[in-house]
Design a protein around this motif. Structure first.
Motif, short mmCIF file in Angstrom:
data_model
loop_
_atom_site.label_atom_id
_atom_site.label_comp_id
_atom_site.label_asym_id
_atom_site.label_seq_id
_atom_site.Cartn_x
_atom_site.Cartn_y
_atom_site.Cartn_z
N TYR A 1 -5.39 7.93 9.59
CA TYR A 1 -5.00 7.54 8.23
C TYR A 1 -6.23 7.61 7.34
O TYR A 1 -7.31 7.13 7.70
CB TYR A 1 -4.41 6.13 8.21
CG TYR A 1 -4.17 5.61 6.80
CD1 TYR A 1 -3.21 6.21 5.97
CD2 TYR A 1 -4.90 4.55 6.28
CE1 TYR A 1 -3.00 5.77 4.68
CE2 TYR A 1 -4.68 4.08 4.99
CZ TYR A 1 -3.74 4.70 4.20
OH TYR A 1 -3.52 4.26 2.91
N HIS B 1 -7.64 6.66 3.48
CA HIS B 1 -7.34 5.80 2.34
C HIS B 1 -8.39 6.00 1.25
O HIS B 1 -9.58 5.73 1.47
CB HIS B 1 -7.33 4.33 2.77
CG HIS B 1 -6.89 3.40 1.69
ND1 HIS B 1 -5.58 3.03 1.51
CD2 HIS B 1 -7.57 2.79 0.68
CE1 HIS B 1 -5.47 2.22 0.48
NE2 HIS B 1 -6.68 2.07 -0.06
N ARG C 1 -4.84 13.67 3.23
CA ARG C 1 -4.74 12.93 1.97
C ARG C 1 -5.08 13.87 0.83
O ARG C 1 -6.13 14.54 0.85
CB ARG C 1 -5.69 11.73 1.95
CG ARG C 1 -5.35 10.73 0.84
CD ARG C 1 -4.11 9.94 1.19
NE ARG C 1 -3.62 9.11 0.11
CZ ARG C 1 -3.29 7.83 0.25
NH1 ARG C 1 -3.42 7.22 1.42
NH2 ARG C 1 -2.80 7.16 -0.77
N ASN D 1 0.85 -1.19 0.00
CA ASN D 1 0.00 0.00 0.00
C ASN D 1 0.89 1.24 0.00
O ASN D 1 1.54 1.56 1.00
CB ASN D 1 -0.91 -0.01 1.23
CG ASN D 1 -1.83 1.20 1.28
OD1 ASN D 1 -2.15 1.81 0.25
ND2 ASN D 1 -2.25 1.56 2.47
N HIS E 1 0.68 2.88 7.14
CA HIS E 1 -0.24 2.61 6.05
C HIS E 1 0.06 1.29 5.34
O HIS E 1 -0.82 0.72 4.69
CB HIS E 1 -0.21 3.75 5.03
CG HIS E 1 1.13 3.97 4.40
ND1 HIS E 1 2.17 4.60 5.05
CD2 HIS E 1 1.61 3.65 3.17
CE1 HIS E 1 3.22 4.67 4.26
NE2 HIS E 1 2.91 4.09 3.11
N GLN F 1 1.76 5.50 -1.22
CA GLN F 1 1.12 6.81 -1.31
C GLN F 1 0.91 7.25 -2.75
O GLN F 1 -0.14 7.80 -3.09
CB GLN F 1 1.97 7.85 -0.57
CG GLN F 1 1.39 9.25 -0.59
CD GLN F 1 2.24 10.26 0.16
OE1 GLN F 1 3.34 9.93 0.61
NE2 GLN F 1 1.74 11.47 0.30
#
Length: 657
Positions: free
Chosen positions: A498, A500, A456, A152, A561, A154
């Protein structure tokens, strides 16, 4: 020869460049066309070629003229093949080159006063072949697949190192309590070989990359020391490249090492970029940083003082080395050295950004509050295949939370920071910088009294979570870089640490539930997983959520992450967890089906960790979860537990020695 190849050759021959450079370009194109790989691979190769020969190709078709950039030290152009990049003016940016050893000693002496006022690695093949305890044999079914999950990361196409990698046929696992990499054959469902990282050296395997038939292992090597207090200081980082084409004859091909502890890394195509940091405890004598690349020499080469740069007014007495290495060619790795550059990085496919927190002002003992504030220096490096070049430096107010606080898109660099002057009155910013790291747009004073917990960026939109008593999820419109705006805001209990992206209209938050205690303070009450609908930027919504455990629940996914497995195609979310509530203890992984039609996370399975029989009620925690084909693999230091993703039933296990 193919007609298209002839056209490339004719166009390239029109350009006045070195003949050897032309031939290398032609050979690269021919080689790539012959491979006839998938579109994804072609894009990857094009990125690599573009980084080296961009102006060669574009000049042939578009006649774009190059800029002439002058090197501040020797008045020569800095070129990537035939193209020029604009190098930073070091002196204007507050960066100076060290002239000699005496100057370095004086800098370190001042910084200290301010601040405190090769043996070959052994390879074991088939040392311990462990039989699978699954009920099915490899003769009955093949478990390998071309469909599998990756680390996973970025940024798409920018790989990040991890302790587990797979190619769909094998799983490679760097065990966390030993210097051993377990190689698991998924068809045979057993360990078929091991790589032992050390014989008599004190080595700690950190992370690794998998690239075609190469396994690239990053190690911290601790040198002998007479005192344990200094032991961690005497460290070097080694990047070891293994050829794993033949699992029964794994070959160590190359080792690139630098002094200092490993900080972080990225891999783009065939090119690996890694950062190390070595603290310098100056006591009247200094040692210079060193590096080696066994493709050229076996012994360490000392970096001269003249090749070290330092930041004016920096109080960080440490060497930071940024190293680039192409794992497929025979070019020597390139290293740039600075005093105190920083330890948090973000990387796009073209640029790497290294940030450093800087304290401005001094603590005043006579005042109630501290009289200081923080800012962040940003260093932008151009990634040029087997080389790197510092091309810009900037500074912003506040500090970053982690790598997700930064992003590059459409030529702009976006960064989210929290300002804290030590008086408990935090404030937050989202800032937009141009390619020279000059600020062109900003939103400041966001959610005063709180600090950033998660960020994000998704193209022209940014999502920021701040927290003190409730969790505001802020939607930032970045379409106009010079005029960013807060479009929407959602306030809910708890917070996400976090975020996602699930798809273009949904984002998942993983964090903690919170409640107000009897003293008026805030306490956490378990892991919280939220699904946010972000289709309406002005009105983000938490459409469903689930909780795990109470105050003693924890997951690596909260701060790493890479521990998160999420697949829109498979409609699954899986994270490792540990829960200990009211004597109900669970260590393992929880797998959810993501049901957008009925707005809920459906818990479909729990995978319990292997128990440690040597110690009462302890576990080998699951560290990573991945899937290959129709099977899910939960990996721990004791072994792998397997789940059928169709029925979500136990499908066997593989134990490690």
């Amino acid at each position: 020869m193919n007609k298209n190849i002839e056209e490339y050759k004719n166009e390239i021959n029109k350009i006045k460049v070195d003949d050897d450079l032309k031939q290398k370009t032609i050979d690269k194109i021919i080689k790539n066309k012959q491979k006839n790989k998938t579109r994804k691979f072609i894009v990857k190769i094009c990125v690599e070629i573009a980084a080296v020969f961009l102006v060669v190709v574009t000049t042939a078709y578009f006649s774009i003229s190059n800029k002439e950039i002058i090197n501040e030290s020797n008045n020569k152009e800095i070129k990537i093949s035939n193209s020029s990049i604009e190098k930073i003016d070091y002196s204007v940016a507050g960066i100076e080159r060290i002239n000699n050893r005496e100057e370095l000693e004086e800098i370190l002496k001042n910084n200290r006063n301010n601040y405190y006022q090769n043996k070959e690695q052994g390879i074991i093949i088939n040392d311990s072949v462990i039989k699978s305890e699954t009920t099915k044999s490899s003769e009955e079914k093949s478990y390998s697949s071309n469909e599998y999950s990756n680390t996973n990361v970025q940024v798409e196409n920018v790989d990040e190192a991890d302790i587990v990698k797979t190619d769909g046929k094998y799983i490679y696992y760097l065990k966390n309590d030993s210097e051993v990499i377990e190689i698991v054959d998924l068809d045979a469902r057993k360990v078929i070989s091991k790589i032992k990282l050390a014989d008599d050296r004190d080595v700690s395997g950190v992370e690794m990359f998998l690239h075609d038939n190469k396994l690239i292992v990053i190690e911290n090597i601790f040198k002998d020391s007479t005192t344990s207090k200094k032991r961690w200081l005497l460290c070097e980082t080694s990047v070891v490249i293994y050829n794993i084409s033949d699992k029964e004859n794994i070959i160590k091909e190359r080792e690139v090492s630098t002094t200092g502890q490993y900080i972080d890394s990225r891999m783009i195509g065939d090119n690996l970029y890694f950062i190390t940091n070595e603290y310098i405890y100056y006591s009247g004598d200094i040692t210079l940083p060193q590096y080696k690349d066994t493709i050229k020499e076996k012994e360490y080469e000392e970096i001269s003082c003249h090749d070290i740069y330092y930041l004016k007014d920096s109080e960080d007495p440490s060497y930071t080395l940024v190293t680039a290495v192409n794992i497929e060619n025979n070019e020597k790795a390139k290293t740039k050295t600075f005093l105190g550059l920083g330890t948090t990085i973000y990387s796009s496919e073209e640029n790497m950004y290294v940030v450093k927190t800087k304290v401005n002002g001094r603590y005043n003992r006579k005042e109630i509050f501290s009289n200081y504030n923080y800012s962040t220096d940003i260093f932008k490096f151009k990634l040029m295949n087997n080389d790197i070049e510092l091309v810009a430096k900037g500074e912003v107010k506040g500090i970053v939370n982690n790598q997700f606080s930064m992003d590059e898109y459409d030529g702009y660099f976006r960064i989210a920071t929290t300002e804290d002057k030590g008086d408990g009155k935090e404030t937050n910013n989202v800032l937009v910088l141009n390619d020279k790291l000059e600020q062109v747009g900003s939103i400041t004073g966001i959610e005063k009294g709180e600090k950033i917990y998660a960020v994000r960026f998704m193209k022209n939109i940014g999502y920021v979570v701040t927290f003190k008593q409730v969790d505001p999820l802020l939607v930032i419109d970045l379409k106009d870089p010079e005029n960013p705006k807060i479009k929407g805001k959602l306030e809910i209990p708890g917070y996400s640490s976090y975020l996602h992206p699930y798809d273009e209209n949904h984002i998942i938050g993983i964090g903690k539930n919170t409640e107000v205690n009897k003293y008026g303070g805030i306490t956490t009450t378990g892991i919280k997983i939220s699904m946010f609908n972000i289709s309406d930027l002005n009105n983000p919504k938490e459409i469903f959520k689930t909780s795990i455990g109470k105050e003693y629940a924890h997951s690596q996914a909260l701060n790493n992450h890479k521990a998160v497995l999420c697949s829109k195609e498979k409609r699954i979310l899986a994270i490792p967890v540990y829960v200990n509530d009211n004597k109900k203890e669970f260590s393992g992984a929880i797998i959810y089906k993501v049901d957008l039609e009925n707005n809920k996370f459906v818990e479909v399975s729990k995978i319990e960790s292997f128990k440690n029989n040597k110690y009462y009620n302890t576990y080998y925690d699951i560290e990573r979860i991945l899937y290959v084909g129709d099977y899910l693999y939960a990996i721990s230091n004791r072994g792998i537990k397997i789940l059928n993703m169709s029925s979500f039933e136990n499908a066997g296990e593989i134990k490690f020695n």
